[in-house]
Design an enzyme around this catalytic site. Sequence first.
Site, PDB file in Angstrom:
ATOM      1  CD  GLU A   1      -2.630   1.175   2.628  1.00 57.37           C
ATOM      2  OE1 GLU A   1      -3.826   1.497   2.570  1.00 57.37           O
ATOM      3  OE2 GLU A   1      -2.058   0.841   3.698  1.00 57.37           O
TER       4      GLU A   1
ATOM      5  NE  ARG B   1       1.320  34.486 -19.021  1.00 59.32           N
ATOM      6  CZ  ARG B   1       0.345  35.291 -19.419  1.00 59.32           C
ATOM      7  NH1 ARG B   1      -0.117  35.197 -20.650  1.00 59.32           N
ATOM      8  NH2 ARG B   1      -0.182  36.172 -18.587  1.00 59.32           N
TER       9      ARG B   1
ATOM     10  CD  GLN C   1      18.846  32.824 -10.938  1.00 56.69           C
ATOM     11  OE1 GLN C   1      18.807  33.330  -9.827  1.00 56.69           O
ATOM     12  NE2 GLN C   1      19.987  32.582 -11.583  1.00 56.69           N
TER      13      GLN C   1
END
Length: 384
Positions: free
Chosen positions: A241, A267, A278
């Site tokens: 799990e 963009r 940065q």
Amino acid sequence: MDFAETDEQRMLRSSVAAMASKYGHEYLWAKAKAGEKTTELWAEAGKAGFLGVGVPEEYGGGGGGMVELAIVTEEIAAAGCPLLLIVVSPAIAASVIATSGTQEQRERWLPGIADGTTKISFAITEPDAGTNSHNITTSARPDPDGGWRLSGSKYYISGVDESDATLVVARMQDSKGTLRPAMFLVPTDSPGMTYQPIEMAFIAAERQFTVFFDDVHLPDEALVGGEEAGLAALFAGLNPERITVAAQSNGLGRYALDKGAAYARERSVWGKPIGSHQAVAHPLAKAHIEVELARLATTRAAWLYDRNDPAAGEAANVAKYAAAEAASHAVDASVQVHGGNGMSAEYGIGTMIAAVRTTRIAPVSAEMILNFVAQHTLGLPRSY
């Protein structure tokens, strides 16, 4: 120790990625909004043998291990369409049945888990027990006419509504009257078993439920592994799990970083891509490093588990913690890079916030993993 993937594992990874890419996050989000299940994706993954990679070959599986199942889990998540029930059915249930189940249980349940035609949910959490499984009150008592009578309730149980059976952790009253841990395979259509959905604050394809067992009669063969299996049967499912949750988190982290980096490249503001700054690039780069470290920890945990190494328990906890944190940071960084668009469903990243946040809570919280490491690895006094 060589963590380089074999040719077969690389082929598995590319095959799963190709299949999952046909669906993607848009598919998952549309299904979740409509209240529908990811039936098509699950069925194709099962038919292709991906869900059964860790199931022994004699029961229709691929004969691999947790390394292979982690690859499958990660790549499906990396396509933006994580399947929570992989963690529950192929990882937990199949591992428990394969290692602790009787021959009859293996023959009945494992082939269906392997090909995806059978789903088994997992029920351990209770409203008044939480992380402390020692406080579980759901109990099974011997029926004078044969079999068992199961009574109690479970909380936050995933996917009961699409499961054929539920693997229930209970306290069994054995032939001597002693209460001890036990696991039962309970068909979800059993008389006396009911469930109701929990209203969540986010949308997901898999729903959460409170499950009730009102004097449910179970045959003797419902007890996983017999009266002596006890804790061994339970522990057989906990490490798988944690490992598959880690793998899923790694995939989600990769998905978020792919989205964030692509947006930062495309963009443009003030004449150049925002990724040239940065302040934008460094959070993404840091998150990438964290995800890669978590992937390495997950591979190590799966590798140790497949070799029955006692260190697998600690490694599984470390991997789950690292992956959950890394995925959360990756999604957060990607959302921030997108600005306002990061909260729009159109861009497919804000919709991941709840998914990665949940992995810091379930199946075991970050705090309890830190407790485990402090006590068992560092030798510090128990704090709870």
